[in-house]
Design a protein around this motif. Structure first.
Motif, PDB file in Angstrom:
ATOM      1  N   ARG A  32       0.865  -1.178   0.000  1.00  0.00           N
ATOM      2  CA  ARG A  32       0.000   0.000   0.000  1.00  0.00           C
ATOM      3  C   ARG A  32       0.901   1.227   0.000  1.00  0.00           C
ATOM      4  O   ARG A  32       2.052   1.160   0.429  1.00  0.00           O
ATOM      5  CB  ARG A  32      -0.864   0.055   1.275  1.00  0.00           C
ATOM      6  CG  ARG A  32      -1.833  -1.064   1.457  1.00  0.00           C
ATOM      7  CD  ARG A  32      -2.585  -0.897   2.784  1.00  0.00           C
ATOM      8  NE  ARG A  32      -1.718  -1.143   3.914  1.00  0.00           N
ATOM      9  CZ  ARG A  32      -1.701  -2.273   4.626  1.00  0.00           C
ATOM     10  NH1 ARG A  32      -2.511  -3.247   4.341  1.00  0.00           N
ATOM     11  NH2 ARG A  32      -0.872  -2.410   5.638  1.00  0.00           N
ATOM     12  N   THR A  33       0.356   2.354  -0.436  1.00  0.00           N
ATOM     13  CA  THR A  33       1.101   3.598  -0.293  1.00  0.00           C
ATOM     14  C   THR A  33       1.088   3.994   1.179  1.00  0.00           C
ATOM     15  O   THR A  33       0.215   3.539   1.955  1.00  0.00           O
ATOM     16  CB  THR A  33       0.465   4.737  -1.121  1.00  0.00           C
ATOM     17  OG1 THR A  33      -0.802   5.068  -0.537  1.00  0.00           O
ATOM     18  CG2 THR A  33       0.302   4.341  -2.588  1.00  0.00           C
ATOM     19  N   PRO A  34       2.022   4.867   1.593  1.00  0.00           N
ATOM     20  CA  PRO A  34       1.977   5.329   2.988  1.00  0.00           C
ATOM     21  C   PRO A  34       0.634   5.966   3.349  1.00  0.00           C
ATOM     22  O   PRO A  34       0.097   5.704   4.438  1.00  0.00           O
ATOM     23  CB  PRO A  34       3.134   6.327   3.047  1.00  0.00           C
ATOM     24  CG  PRO A  34       4.124   5.780   2.061  1.00  0.00           C
ATOM     25  CD  PRO A  34       3.260   5.283   0.927  1.00  0.00           C
ATOM     26  N   ALA A  35       0.070   6.776   2.465  1.00  0.00           N
ATOM     27  CA  ALA A  35      -1.225   7.412   2.766  1.00  0.00           C
ATOM     28  C   ALA A  35      -2.337   6.367   2.883  1.00  0.00           C
ATOM     29  O   ALA A  35      -3.203   6.474   3.766  1.00  0.00           O
ATOM     30  CB  ALA A  35      -1.578   8.442   1.706  1.00  0.00           C
ATOM     31  N   GLU A  74       8.185   8.520   3.084  1.00  0.00           N
ATOM     32  CA  GLU A  74       7.613   7.608   4.071  1.00  0.00           C
ATOM     33  C   GLU A  74       6.857   8.341   5.176  1.00  0.00           C
ATOM     34  O   GLU A  74       6.254   7.721   6.033  1.00  0.00           O
ATOM     35  CB  GLU A  74       8.707   6.739   4.685  1.00  0.00           C
ATOM     36  CG  GLU A  74       9.725   7.520   5.505  1.00  0.00           C
ATOM     37  CD  GLU A  74      10.848   6.654   6.048  1.00  0.00           C
ATOM     38  OE1 GLU A  74      11.017   5.505   5.606  1.00  0.00           O
ATOM     39  OE2 GLU A  74      11.568   7.155   6.937  1.00  0.00           O
ATOM     40  N   ARG A  75       6.877   9.696   5.172  1.00  0.00           N
ATOM     41  CA  ARG A  75       6.184  10.484   6.206  1.00  0.00           C
ATOM     42  C   ARG A  75       4.816  10.915   5.699  1.00  0.00           C
ATOM     43  O   ARG A  75       4.673  11.417   4.590  1.00  0.00           O
ATOM     44  CB  ARG A  75       6.987  11.721   6.600  1.00  0.00           C
ATOM     45  CG  ARG A  75       6.282  12.564   7.686  1.00  0.00           C
ATOM     46  CD  ARG A  75       7.130  13.732   8.143  1.00  0.00           C
ATOM     47  NE  ARG A  75       8.410  13.303   8.675  1.00  0.00           N
ATOM     48  CZ  ARG A  75       8.633  12.916   9.935  1.00  0.00           C
ATOM     49  NH1 ARG A  75       7.647  12.925  10.797  1.00  0.00           N
ATOM     50  NH2 ARG A  75       9.836  12.552  10.331  1.00  0.00           N
ATOM     51  N   MET A  84     -16.457  17.716  23.155  1.00  0.00           N
ATOM     52  CA  MET A  84     -15.126  18.244  22.899  1.00  0.00           C
ATOM     53  C   MET A  84     -14.847  18.202  21.405  1.00  0.00           C
ATOM     54  O   MET A  84     -15.230  17.247  20.712  1.00  0.00           O
ATOM     55  CB  MET A  84     -14.104  17.376  23.658  1.00  0.00           C
ATOM     56  CG  MET A  84     -12.656  17.678  23.432  1.00  0.00           C
ATOM     57  SD  MET A  84     -11.910  16.889  21.986  1.00  0.00           S
ATOM     58  CE  MET A  84     -12.146  15.164  22.279  1.00  0.00           C
ATOM     59  N   VAL A  85     -14.215  19.272  20.914  1.00  0.00           N
ATOM     60  CA  VAL A  85     -13.658  19.314  19.561  1.00  0.00           C
ATOM     61  C   VAL A  85     -12.237  19.830  19.716  1.00  0.00           C
ATOM     62  O   VAL A  85     -12.028  20.889  20.323  1.00  0.00           O
ATOM     63  CB  VAL A  85     -14.449  20.246  18.621  1.00  0.00           C
ATOM     64  CG1 VAL A  85     -13.786  20.294  17.244  1.00  0.00           C
ATOM     65  CG2 VAL A  85     -15.898  19.818  18.511  1.00  0.00           C
ATOM     66  N   ALA A  86     -11.273  19.103  19.203  1.00  0.00           N
ATOM     67  CA  ALA A  86      -9.863  19.511  19.333  1.00  0.00           C
ATOM     68  C   ALA A  86      -9.148  19.330  18.003  1.00  0.00           C
ATOM     69  O   ALA A  86      -9.320  18.302  17.335  1.00  0.00           O
ATOM     70  CB  ALA A  86      -9.172  18.683  20.417  1.00  0.00           C
ATOM     71  N   ARG A  87      -8.356  20.321  17.647  1.00  0.00           N
ATOM     72  CA  ARG A  87      -7.516  20.200  16.446  1.00  0.00           C
ATOM     73  C   ARG A  87      -6.327  19.315  16.793  1.00  0.00           C
ATOM     74  O   ARG A  87      -5.788  19.368  17.912  1.00  0.00           O
ATOM     75  CB  ARG A  87      -7.025  21.570  15.981  1.00  0.00           C
ATOM     76  CG  ARG A  87      -8.125  22.468  15.467  1.00  0.00           C
ATOM     77  CD  ARG A  87      -8.773  21.985  14.191  1.00  0.00           C
ATOM     78  NE  ARG A  87      -7.782  21.951  13.120  1.00  0.00           N
ATOM     79  CZ  ARG A  87      -7.957  21.314  11.967  1.00  0.00           C
ATOM     80  NH1 ARG A  87      -9.068  20.660  11.729  1.00  0.00           N
ATOM     81  NH2 ARG A  87      -7.032  21.319  11.051  1.00  0.00           N
ATOM     82  N   VAL A  88      -5.881  18.525  15.825  1.00  0.00           N
ATOM     83  CA  VAL A  88      -4.772  17.604  16.046  1.00  0.00           C
ATOM     84  C   VAL A  88      -4.021  17.387  14.738  1.00  0.00           C
ATOM     85  O   VAL A  88      -4.611  17.484  13.658  1.00  0.00           O
ATOM     86  CB  VAL A  88      -5.283  16.254  16.621  1.00  0.00           C
ATOM     87  CG1 VAL A  88      -6.229  15.576  15.655  1.00  0.00           C
ATOM     88  CG2 VAL A  88      -4.143  15.338  16.992  1.00  0.00           C
ATOM     89  N   ALA A  89      -2.733  17.125  14.857  1.00  0.00           N
ATOM     90  CA  ALA A  89      -1.919  16.673  13.732  1.00  0.00           C
ATOM     91  C   ALA A  89      -1.248  15.371  14.153  1.00  0.00           C
ATOM     92  O   ALA A  89      -0.764  15.253  15.287  1.00  0.00           O
ATOM     93  CB  ALA A  89      -0.871  17.710  13.349  1.00  0.00           C
ATOM     94  N   HIS A  90      -1.276  14.416  13.274  1.00  0.00           N
ATOM     95  CA  HIS A  90      -0.589  13.147  13.493  1.00  0.00           C
ATOM     96  C   HIS A  90       0.514  13.028  12.442  1.00  0.00           C
ATOM     97  O   HIS A  90       0.241  13.173  11.250  1.00  0.00           O
ATOM     98  CB  HIS A  90      -1.539  11.959  13.335  1.00  0.00           C
ATOM     99  CG  HIS A  90      -2.565  11.854  14.406  1.00  0.00           C
ATOM    100  ND1 HIS A  90      -3.817  11.328  14.171  1.00  0.00           N
ATOM    101  CD2 HIS A  90      -2.533  12.183  15.716  1.00  0.00           C
ATOM    102  CE1 HIS A  90      -4.513  11.335  15.294  1.00  0.00           C
ATOM    103  NE2 HIS A  90      -3.750  11.860  16.257  1.00  0.00           N
ATOM    104  N   SER A  91       1.712  12.764  12.890  1.00  0.00           N
ATOM    105  CA  SER A  91       2.841  12.563  11.980  1.00  0.00           C
ATOM    106  C   SER A  91       3.227  11.090  12.022  1.00  0.00           C
ATOM    107  O   SER A  91       3.634  10.574  13.073  1.00  0.00           O
ATOM    108  CB  SER A  91       4.022  13.444  12.408  1.00  0.00           C
ATOM    109  OG  SER A  91       5.131  13.203  11.565  1.00  0.00           O
ATOM    110  N   PHE A  92       3.061  10.428  10.889  1.00  0.00           N
ATOM    111  CA  PHE A  92       3.340   8.988  10.792  1.00  0.00           C
ATOM    112  C   PHE A  92       4.604   8.746   9.972  1.00  0.00           C
ATOM    113  O   PHE A  92       4.866   9.460   9.003  1.00  0.00           O
ATOM    114  CB  PHE A  92       2.195   8.271  10.064  1.00  0.00           C
ATOM    115  CG  PHE A  92       0.878   8.286  10.780  1.00  0.00           C
ATOM    116  CD1 PHE A  92       0.529   7.266  11.649  1.00  0.00           C
ATOM    117  CD2 PHE A  92      -0.030   9.321  10.567  1.00  0.00           C
ATOM    118  CE1 PHE A  92      -0.701   7.270  12.293  1.00  0.00           C
ATOM    119  CE2 PHE A  92      -1.261   9.333  11.210  1.00  0.00           C
ATOM    120  CZ  PHE A  92      -1.601   8.308  12.075  1.00  0.00           C
ATOM    121  N   ILE A  93       5.325   7.703  10.308  1.00  0.00           N
ATOM    122  CA  ILE A  93       6.367   7.140   9.455  1.00  0.00           C
ATOM    123  C   ILE A  93       5.878   5.750   9.065  1.00  0.00           C
ATOM    124  O   ILE A  93       5.529   4.938   9.939  1.00  0.00           O
ATOM    125  CB  ILE A  93       7.732   7.037  10.183  1.00  0.00           C
ATOM    126  CG1 ILE A  93       8.205   8.412  10.655  1.00  0.00           C
ATOM    127  CG2 ILE A  93       8.753   6.356   9.276  1.00  0.00           C
ATOM    128  CD1 ILE A  93       8.548   9.389   9.541  1.00  0.00           C
TER     129      ILE A  93
END
Length: 137
Positions: free
Chosen positions: A8-11, A84-85, A103-112
């Motif tokens: 699969r692609t990383p995404a 790969e990120r 609750m509503v919260a903004r978030v960023a997830h950084s995956f490798i």
């Protein structure tokens, strides 16, 4: 790449992780993370810390979220891919079981992602929104 992991692609791998966690399909979730995955929840977040292995992450993060919140959902809005990120800009929504507050919260997830499996995740989150929903005041 391990022979039993479909390419699969990383995404695609990251998207599958969100689908698995949203539906509670932990068998599928285990298939998209590496056996030595590192899963870091941000300082200030109620589950802050680094969890290792799929089982450690499930018990330390997903089971605790399910125990303390109703309808915890990560809305994966935007994907940014660089090799790969994969960085996902997202929102959490949920209702705290103890206070009944939404609750509503903004978030960023950084995956490798390597060999179609997530090897590392780091969370960056508006933890103040999460903590506000956890308090009665």
């Amino acid at each position: 790449m391990p022979t039993d992991v479909p390419a699969r692609t990383p995404a695609q791998t990251v998207r599958l992780q969100y689908l698995a966690s949203a539906t509670g399909d932990m068998e599928l979730w285990r298939q998209v993370v590496a056996p030595d995955v590192e899963w870091t929840e941000a300082a200030g977040f109620p589950l802050a810390g680094t969890y290792r292995t799929p089982e450690g992450t499930i018990s330390g993060v997903f089971e605790r979220l399910a125990a303390e919140w109703d309808g915890w959902t990560t809305h994966d809005d935007t994907y940014v891919v660089d090799g790969e990120r994969v960085v996902v800009l997202a929102r959490y929504t949920a209702r705290n079981k103890a206070t009944g507050k939404d609750m509503v919260a903004r978030v960023a997830h950084s995956f490798i992602v390597r060999d179609s499996q997530i090897v590392r995740m780091e969370q960056i989150v508006d933890s103040a929104s999460v903590r506000a929903a956890m308090t009665d005041t």
